[in-house]
Write a protein that holds these residues in place. Structure first.
Motif, mmCIF file in Angstrom:
data_model
loop_
_atom_site.group_PDB
_atom_site.id
_atom_site.type_symbol
_atom_site.label_atom_id
_atom_site.label_comp_id
_atom_site.label_asym_id
_atom_site.label_seq_id
_atom_site.Cartn_x
_atom_site.Cartn_y
_atom_site.Cartn_z
ATOM 1 N N THR A 1 -10.993 -0.681 -6.485
ATOM 2 C CA THR A 1 -11.019 -1.788 -7.439
ATOM 3 C C THR A 1 -10.144 -1.489 -8.652
ATOM 4 N N ALA A 2 -10.224 -0.280 -9.163
ATOM 5 C CA ALA A 2 -9.391 0.090 -10.313
ATOM 6 C C ALA A 2 -7.912 0.060 -9.951
ATOM 7 N N GLU A 3 -7.565 0.518 -8.765
ATOM 8 C CA GLU A 3 -6.166 0.484 -8.338
ATOM 9 C C GLU A 3 -5.680 -0.946 -8.158
ATOM 10 N N PHE A 4 -6.544 -1.825 -7.649
ATOM 11 C CA PHE A 4 -6.155 -3.225 -7.462
ATOM 12 C C PHE A 4 -5.922 -3.902 -8.810
ATOM 13 N N GLU A 5 -6.765 -3.603 -9.780
ATOM 14 C CA GLU A 5 -6.606 -4.199 -11.103
ATOM 15 C C GLU A 5 -5.318 -3.751 -11.782
ATOM 16 N N GLN A 6 -4.821 -2.598 -11.426
ATOM 17 C CA GLN A 6 -3.563 -2.117 -11.995
ATOM 18 C C GLN A 6 -2.355 -2.626 -11.217
ATOM 19 N N GLY A 7 -2.588 -3.373 -10.153
ATOM 20 C CA GLY A 7 -1.496 -3.948 -9.385
ATOM 21 C C GLY A 7 -0.890 -3.029 -8.361
ATOM 22 N N ARG A 8 -1.588 -1.985 -7.981
ATOM 23 C CA ARG A 8 -1.057 -1.032 -6.995
ATOM 24 C C ARG A 8 -1.354 -1.429 -5.558
ATOM 25 N N SER A 9 -2.201 -2.429 -5.362
ATOM 26 C CA SER A 9 -2.651 -2.756 -4.013
ATOM 27 C C SER A 9 -2.457 -4.240 -3.740
ATOM 28 N N ASP A 10 -2.171 -4.570 -2.486
ATOM 29 C CA ASP A 10 -2.041 -5.952 -2.036
ATOM 30 C C ASP A 10 -3.431 -6.569 -1.917
#
Length: 130
Positions: A87-96
């Motif tokens: 979730t933290a990685e997605f919020e930073q825009g690192r994940s599709d």
């Protein structure tokens, strides 16, 4: 055997703490605060898993019977750890978003499975005691 396993787990915890401190200090200038927060969160949850393994090792019945419930909790902690990191990685825009939803869906199913297993295990223990 149990002492060797405990020593290895304590060594792993020590390396995790030292490595985390070293990586945070070395990356302080080149890493964003949010990245550092995610990194520290990941490492703290990893330490919780190691601590739960140490606790489980202490609870092992020396009569040859291994307790199941603590391992279910370890699995649940690992799932929560992964959900928080994803979730933290997605919020930073690192994940599709598709990958994010697929991973969260799979981890949610796994968390529900662990929770049901813990519930059924406790219920079966109560029935065996009566």
């Amino acid at each position: 055997m149990y002492l060797v396993a405990a020593a290895l787990l304590l060594t792993a915890a020590t390396f995790t703490v030292v490595g985390t401190i070293r990586d945070v200090i070395e990356g302080a200038g080149s890493r964003e605060i949010a990245d550092t927060g995610v990194f520290i969160l990941d490492r703290v949850l990893l330490l919780f898993i190691i601590a739960e393994l140490l606790y489980t090792l202490r609870l092992v019945n020396f009569g040859g019977r291994i307790l199941v419930e603590p391992f279910l909790y370890i699995g649940l902690i690992a799932v929560v750890r992964r959900v928080l990191v994803i979730t933290a990685e997605f919020e930073q825009g690192r994940s599709d978003s598709t990958d994010f939803l697929t991973q969260i869906g799979a981890l949610s199913g796994l968390a529900i499975a662990f929770t049901v297993a813990i519930y059924l295990f406790r219920r079966s223990e109560r029935q065996q005691q009566t």
